[in-house]
Design an enzyme around this catalytic site. Structure first.
Site, PDB file in Angstrom:
ATOM      1  N   CYS A   1      42.523  33.224  47.493  1.00  0.00           N
ATOM      2  CA  CYS A   1      42.680  34.160  46.379  1.00  0.00           C
ATOM      3  C   CYS A   1      42.004  35.477  46.737  1.00  0.00           C
ATOM      4  O   CYS A   1      40.786  35.521  46.925  1.00  0.00           O
ATOM      5  CB  CYS A   1      42.066  33.585  45.113  1.00  0.00           C
ATOM      6  SG  CYS A   1      42.757  31.982  44.653  1.00  0.00           S
TER       7      CYS A   1
ATOM      8  N   CYS B   1      34.495  45.224  30.607  1.00  0.00           N
ATOM      9  CA  CYS B   1      34.557  43.819  30.213  1.00  0.00           C
ATOM     10  C   CYS B   1      33.141  43.245  30.112  1.00  0.00           C
ATOM     11  O   CYS B   1      32.395  43.209  31.100  1.00  0.00           O
ATOM     12  CB  CYS B   1      35.373  43.015  31.228  1.00  0.00           C
ATOM     13  SG  CYS B   1      37.012  43.716  31.560  1.00  0.00           S
TER      14      CYS B   1
ATOM     15  N   ARG C   1      42.684  24.628  36.559  1.00  0.00           N
ATOM     16  CA  ARG C   1      41.669  24.940  37.560  1.00  0.00           C
ATOM     17  C   ARG C   1      40.289  24.998  36.935  1.00  0.00           C
ATOM     18  O   ARG C   1      40.066  25.723  35.972  1.00  0.00           O
ATOM     19  CB  ARG C   1      41.982  26.304  38.175  1.00  0.00           C
ATOM     20  CG  ARG C   1      40.882  26.904  39.026  1.00  0.00           C
ATOM     21  CD  ARG C   1      40.867  26.296  40.405  1.00  0.00           C
ATOM     22  NE  ARG C   1      42.202  26.269  40.940  1.00  0.00           N
ATOM     23  CZ  ARG C   1      42.839  27.352  41.407  1.00  0.00           C
ATOM     24  NH1 ARG C   1      42.272  28.521  41.397  1.00  0.00           N
ATOM     25  NH2 ARG C   1      44.056  27.244  41.890  1.00  0.00           N
TER      26      ARG C   1
ATOM     27  N   CYS D   1      47.111  34.174  46.877  1.00  0.00           N
ATOM     28  CA  CYS D   1      47.186  34.698  45.515  1.00  0.00           C
ATOM     29  C   CYS D   1      46.476  36.042  45.483  1.00  0.00           C
ATOM     30  O   CYS D   1      45.381  36.184  46.037  1.00  0.00           O
ATOM     31  CB  CYS D   1      46.507  33.729  44.545  1.00  0.00           C
ATOM     32  SG  CYS D   1      46.357  34.360  42.857  1.00  0.00           S
TER      33      CYS D   1
ATOM     34  N   CYS E   1      33.294  48.776  39.052  1.00  0.00           N
ATOM     35  CA  CYS E   1      34.532  48.760  38.274  1.00  0.00           C
ATOM     36  C   CYS E   1      34.424  49.700  37.082  1.00  0.00           C
ATOM     37  O   CYS E   1      33.389  49.730  36.406  1.00  0.00           O
ATOM     38  CB  CYS E   1      34.815  47.334  37.802  1.00  0.00           C
ATOM     39  SG  CYS E   1      36.379  47.182  36.891  1.00  0.00           S
TER      40      CYS E   1
ATOM     41  N   CYS F   1      49.403  32.946  37.359  1.00  0.00           N
ATOM     42  CA  CYS F   1      48.155  32.247  37.072  1.00  0.00           C
ATOM     43  C   CYS F   1      47.425  33.029  35.991  1.00  0.00           C
ATOM     44  O   CYS F   1      47.197  34.232  36.142  1.00  0.00           O
ATOM     45  CB  CYS F   1      47.319  32.175  38.335  1.00  0.00           C
ATOM     46  SG  CYS F   1      45.627  31.670  38.066  1.00  0.00           S
TER      47      CYS F   1
END
Length: 388
Positions: free
Chosen positions: A109, A69, A272, A142, A65, A202
């Site tokens: 998901c 983060c 969740r 999702c 990626c 979400c």
């Protein structure tokens, strides 16, 4: 305790607590923890009974990626020895999804690392959604692909996506300390785009990154204002090879207080329990079912979870039941108001295996279980059977 009676009354009325009340939940002593869990449990049962929704992650593209983060094992510069692979083909993703559905998952998901999808990526994911829905009747899907560009949410909705996940992760005030390659406002905008397209939104958080109680309350209050259908609560998984690898700030008791605070602030939303529950809650996971009404089944994006059958046994032993495919997750007043498909997933953050600052500190919590962080080596992207 007057505080807990007040919070229960407000939760049953869907009334927002004050900041001071939310902070007080996080500050309660361990000897009062069971009282806090029991109080939040009353709110949880009012809106969701004893049902637990199961969700299953399929990591469509792992690692590499370009975003930085700090919590993520897939980040730019990560030295974590995770699985790295490019896009799964639609039939491969559908096969992986089927394993989760067979294990009891109601929602799949679909997650891909990266800043956000190209239009070609959206086409690829659309084909995957169609393949999954064709082979698994009634399953919810999702998508979690990062920051969305104009029109992409509408295209995903047209392809059959039920929901879109994009977490806020931490407070606006501290977001720049965690990520520099995009902004908190970028994340909020993506959630708005999903909602505008009619997708069930979400959005949640990651706890344990060194944030203060005030930061936790800030992000949960921001989520209440954003009004997603689902709020996933991740607990930082401190992967070796990431900036936050030494951030062991959580105890099982603190995790339960955080979950209780989220339930009081977001009483009628699907809460969740997501990444990190096995690492930080450990043997106290069953208590958390009194606070949340949704969990992931089996493994996460880049880390292993407990065995799928162990999840099912835990739910049954704690006196809860797996939510069936024919049951609408959210209470009627939310679905009547147009709350997406009414049963959102959550916590499928592209970098959702929260991992840590370039100035890492020594572990602060005695007995931190570093041995419980296990890199995923099975399921999607491998030749081994998934854990479901």
């Amino acid at each position: 305790m007057d505080l807990l009676n007040t919070l229960v009354d407000k939760g049953l009325r869907r009334e927002l607590p004050t900041r001071e009340e939310a902070l007080a939940v996080l500050a309660t002593p361990d000897e009062e923890l069971l009282d806090v869990v029991a109080a939040a449990g009353k709110v949880r049962r009012q809106w969701f009974g004893r049902r637990v929704k199961l969700n299953y992650l399929v990591n469509l593209k792992s690692g590499l990626c370009p975003e930085d983060c700090s919590y993520c094992s897939q980040r730019l510069g990560s030295k974590a020895e995770i699985l790295k692979y490019t896009w799964l083909k639609p039939d491969e993703a559908s096969k992986a999804a089927a394993a989760g559905v067979a294990g009891g998952a109601k929602r799949v998901c679909l997650v891909a690392s990266g800043r956000g999808p190209t239009d070609r990526d959206v086409d690829r994911v659309s084909q995957t959604i169609e393949a999954i829905k064709e082979q698994n009747e009634g399953v919810e899907v999702c998508a979690c692909l990062g920051l969305l560009s104009d029109g992409q949410a509408d295209r995903l909705r047209s392809a059959g996506a039920d929901a879109y996940n994009h977490n806020l992760n931490t407070s606006e005030g501290t977001y720049g300390d965690i990520t520099t390659t995009h902004t908190y406002a970028d994340r909020v905008e993506t959630v708005h785009q999903a909602q505008a397209a009619g997708l069930s939104a979400c959005s949640g958080l990651i706890a344990g990154m060194g944030e203060s109680d005030a930061d936790l309350v800030d992000v949960v209050f921001a989520l209440r204002e954003l009004d997603p259908d689902s709020v996933p609560v991740n607990f930082l998984i401190p992967f070796e090879g990431t900036p936050l690898a030494k951030e062991w700030n959580l105890t099982p008791q603190r995790c339960l207080r955080i979950l209780a605070m989220v339930r009081f602030v977001c009483p009628d939303v699907e809460v969740r329990l997501a990444g990190g529950r096995e690492v930080h809650l450990r043997s106290m996971q069953p208590l958390a079912l009194n606070l949340v009404n949704s969990i992931f089944l089996g493994d996460y994006l880049t880390s292993e979870g407990q065995a799928g059958q162990a999840d099912l046994d835990m739910i049954a032993d704690a006196g809860f039941e797996v939510e069936g495919a024919g049951t609408t997750t959210l209470p009627g007043h939310r679905t009547d108001a147009g709350g997406g498909c009414g049963s959102h997933s959550g916590g499928c953050e592209p970098c959702g295996d929260a991992s840590a600052t370039d100035t890492a500190q020594e572990a602060e919590v005695p007995g931190a279980r570093t041995d419980l962080v296990a890199v995923r080596r099975r399921g999607a992207g491998t030749d081994l059977a998934p854990n479901a």
